[in-house]
Design a protein around this motif. Structure first.
Motif, mmCIF file in Angstrom:
data_model
loop_
_atom_site.group_PDB
_atom_site.id
_atom_site.type_symbol
_atom_site.label_atom_id
_atom_site.label_comp_id
_atom_site.label_asym_id
_atom_site.label_seq_id
_atom_site.Cartn_x
_atom_site.Cartn_y
_atom_site.Cartn_z
ATOM 1 N N GLU A 67 0.831 -1.219 0.000
ATOM 2 C CA GLU A 67 0.000 0.000 0.000
ATOM 3 C C GLU A 67 0.863 1.266 0.000
ATOM 4 O O GLU A 67 0.343 2.364 -0.158
ATOM 5 N N GLN A 68 2.190 1.112 0.175
ATOM 6 C CA GLN A 68 3.061 2.300 0.153
ATOM 7 C C GLN A 68 3.008 2.937 -1.228
ATOM 8 O O GLN A 68 2.986 2.228 -2.238
ATOM 9 N N PRO A 69 2.984 4.261 -1.303
ATOM 10 C CA PRO A 69 2.914 4.917 -2.614
ATOM 11 C C PRO A 69 4.113 4.524 -3.472
ATOM 12 O O PRO A 69 5.232 4.426 -2.982
ATOM 13 N N LEU A 70 3.847 4.298 -4.743
ATOM 14 C CA LEU A 70 4.925 3.926 -5.672
ATOM 15 C C LEU A 70 5.398 5.122 -6.485
ATOM 16 O O LEU A 70 6.582 5.319 -6.685
ATOM 17 N N ARG A 71 4.471 5.856 -7.010
ATOM 18 C CA ARG A 71 4.808 6.972 -7.901
ATOM 19 C C ARG A 71 4.575 8.280 -7.180
ATOM 20 O O ARG A 71 3.597 8.422 -6.468
ATOM 21 N N LYS A 72 5.437 9.234 -7.426
ATOM 22 C CA LYS A 72 5.218 10.572 -6.892
ATOM 23 C C LYS A 72 4.270 11.318 -7.827
ATOM 24 O O LYS A 72 4.653 11.667 -8.939
ATOM 25 N N PRO A 73 3.024 11.555 -7.420
ATOM 26 C CA PRO A 73 2.135 12.331 -8.279
ATOM 27 C C PRO A 73 2.541 13.800 -8.339
ATOM 28 O O PRO A 73 2.202 14.509 -9.275
ATOM 29 N N GLY A 74 3.273 14.269 -7.327
ATOM 30 C CA GLY A 74 3.736 15.659 -7.320
ATOM 31 C C GLY A 74 5.054 15.737 -6.598
ATOM 32 O O GLY A 74 5.484 14.785 -5.952
ATOM 33 N N ALA A 75 5.705 16.885 -6.690
ATOM 34 C CA ALA A 75 7.052 17.027 -6.149
ATOM 35 C C ALA A 75 7.095 16.749 -4.649
ATOM 36 O O ALA A 75 8.072 16.225 -4.135
ATOM 37 N N HIS A 76 6.023 17.114 -3.925
ATOM 38 C CA HIS A 76 6.066 16.986 -2.470
ATOM 39 C C HIS A 76 5.217 15.821 -1.966
ATOM 40 O O HIS A 76 4.990 15.682 -0.781
ATOM 41 N N ALA A 77 4.749 15.023 -2.901
ATOM 42 C CA ALA A 77 3.906 13.893 -2.497
ATOM 43 C C ALA A 77 4.784 12.724 -2.062
ATOM 44 O O ALA A 77 5.947 12.639 -2.440
ATOM 45 N N PRO A 78 4.227 11.824 -1.232
ATOM 46 C CA PRO A 78 4.989 10.627 -0.894
ATOM 47 C C PRO A 78 5.089 9.730 -2.124
ATOM 48 O O PRO A 78 4.313 9.872 -3.066
ATOM 49 N N GLY A 79 6.038 8.842 -2.092
ATOM 50 C CA GLY A 79 6.163 7.922 -3.215
ATOM 51 C C GLY A 79 7.597 7.841 -3.652
ATOM 52 O O GLY A 79 8.434 8.625 -3.222
ATOM 53 N N GLY A 80 7.884 6.867 -4.470
ATOM 54 C CA GLY A 80 9.260 6.638 -4.863
ATOM 55 C C GLY A 80 9.471 6.814 -6.347
ATOM 56 O O GLY A 80 8.737 7.536 -7.009
ATOM 57 N N ASP A 81 10.478 6.132 -6.843
ATOM 58 C CA ASP A 81 10.808 6.237 -8.262
ATOM 59 C C ASP A 81 10.723 4.854 -8.896
ATOM 60 O O ASP A 81 10.224 3.903 -8.291
ATOM 61 N N PHE A 82 11.236 4.737 -10.097
ATOM 62 C CA PHE A 82 11.169 3.469 -10.819
ATOM 63 C C PHE A 82 11.951 2.371 -10.084
ATOM 64 O O PHE A 82 11.562 1.200 -10.108
ATOM 65 N N ALA A 83 13.033 2.768 -9.409
ATOM 66 C CA ALA A 83 13.813 1.783 -8.652
ATOM 67 C C ALA A 83 12.964 1.155 -7.550
ATOM 68 O O ALA A 83 13.000 -0.063 -7.344
ATOM 69 N N ASP A 84 12.185 1.972 -6.834
ATOM 70 C CA ASP A 84 11.276 1.441 -5.814
ATOM 71 C C ASP A 84 10.330 0.414 -6.417
ATOM 72 O O ASP A 84 10.045 -0.626 -5.833
ATOM 73 N N THR A 85 9.830 0.761 -7.594
ATOM 74 C CA THR A 85 8.821 -0.085 -8.229
ATOM 75 C C THR A 85 9.379 -1.450 -8.612
ATOM 76 O O THR A 85 8.790 -2.476 -8.292
ATOM 77 N N VAL A 86 10.540 -1.458 -9.291
ATOM 78 C CA VAL A 86 11.059 -2.760 -9.722
ATOM 79 C C VAL A 86 11.512 -3.580 -8.522
ATOM 80 O O VAL A 86 11.365 -4.807 -8.512
#
Lengths: 270, 102
Positions: free
Chosen positions: A97-116
């Motif tokens: 449930e942790q955010p994967l993509r950052k919808p905005g600059a200050h939003a929680p979430g990671g990058d493509f590395a987090d995803t893979v």
């Protein structure tokens, strides 16, 4: 539709049902997160791959939720379980449930590395789980596991390649991959926790306890990490509890988005 | 695993041509192209994009830069397709039983 079906589902929870929902919800929530990448992946081909993986996981979740509804016995179905449960009735791993993509600059979430990386550790875990579940005393569960195993193998391979490619790529990609490992690692502990639900599943022949999956998972992860030049972080005292129905702050938002239409139009046919 | 540093970001994703032989097919047919970082990834993505991961089909990928094509400008040389010289076509053979796909 009568008022009874326009209200939140209160499950008649048994250890067996919770066991199945842990798998179902992990697939459902992970698919929801992955589908957020649609149209945003680094390249077109990977965009297709990510959404295909989301579709696989959603297919697995549908089969498992349908089975869970049958086990639960109140005449529920996959849609009622997906759209009308509150967050404390969900039993997915907190990791997904942790955010994967950052919808905005200050939003929680990671990058493509987090995803893979997340895809990789989860696929390795699901692969181990499905392999063991193929011999479940529950024939439906065994059948779903056999089908899911092929998909998990593919997901694992695809994302293991990416973990290696980024870990052993440029200085920047290696730095990001290492950072992703640091962020994600505390959440992996929950994959191998042990409680009464696991114990009941193991002793009744329903499926493996989470503990039983650790050795196979660790072996695969260690091999890929070595090839990628990544080090396995030490265990941390942090323990997440999504599989107990106690979630991080992110699941509520995810469910609000996922369930909004069903709840605005209860009983709608789609 | 790590490729030599590419000249530009565009070079990191070279073009590959994809050939697929379906499960009961006889030969690989060209079905399209895609960009991938390396051949291994190209095969994976080809399965994703062109075969929907069907079991039992074979996939070939070839870097587009490795393909040499005939020159359309040479067509003038092939003006006479020998249509009027039937003796040049292998069409007067009796095939034994059991020979298929010829």
């Amino acid at each position: 539709m009568d008022a009874a079906t326009a209200t939140a589902v209160q499950l008649r929870l048994t250890p067996e049902l919770q066991y199945v929902l842990r798998l179902a919800d992990t697939g459902l929530v992970h698919a929801q997160r992955l589908s957020e990448w649609c149209g945003h992946a680094p390249v077109l081909e990977e965009d297709i791959a990510l959404t295909n993986m989301a579709l696989d996981l959603l297919g697995q979740a549908r089969a498992l939720l349908t089975h869970a509804a049958a086990l639960e016995g109140q005449g529920l179905d996959e849609d009622r379980l997906a759209y009308w449960r509150e967050h404390d009735q969900f039993f997915n791993l907190t990791l997904v449930e942790q955010p994967l993509r950052k919808p905005g600059a200050h939003a929680p979430g990671g990058d493509f590395a987090d995803t893979v990386l997340r895809n990789f550790v989860l696929a390795s875990w699901l692969k181990a789980a499905c392999a063991a579940l193929q011999t479940s005393r529950d024939e439906t569960l065994a059948g779903i596991a056999a089908k899911s195993l092929k998909e998990a193998r593919y997901h694992q391979q695809h994302n293991a390649d990416w973990v290696q490619r980024l870990g052993d790529g440029t200085e920047e990609s290696a730095r990001r991959m290492a950072a992703a490992v640091q962020r994600l690692w505390p959440y992996t502990a929950e994959m191998f926790e042990h409680d009464a639900v696991d114990e009941a599943a193991r002793t009744s022949g329903l499926g493996p306890a989470r503990q039983d999956l650790r050795a196979a998972w660790q072996a695969e992860v260690a091999e890929v990490f070595a090839a990628a030049g990544l080090t396995l972080p030490p265990d941390t005292p942090f323990r997440s509890t999504g599989t107990q129905g106690r979630h991080s702050e992110h699941l509520g938002y995810l469910l609000a988005e996922m369930q909004v239409l069903q709840r605005q139009h209860p009983g709608g046919r789609w | 695993m790590s490729a030599p540093a590419a000249e530009s970001p565009r070079d990191e994703w070279p073009l590959f041509e994809v050939f697929v032989r379906p499960k009961s097919g006889l030969d690989h047919k060209h079905c399209g192209s895609l960009h991938a970082a390396d051949a291994k990834m190209a095969v994976q993505l080809a399965r994703e994009v062109y075969t929907r991961r069907q079991e039992g089909c074979s996939v070939w990928v070839v870097k587009s830069s490795d393909i040499t094509a005939s020159d359309p400008g040479d067509r003038a040389m092939y003006f006479d397709p020998m249509e009027d010289k039937v003796y040049r076509h292998p069409s007067f053979y009796e095939l034994p039983e059991g020979v298929r796909h010829l």
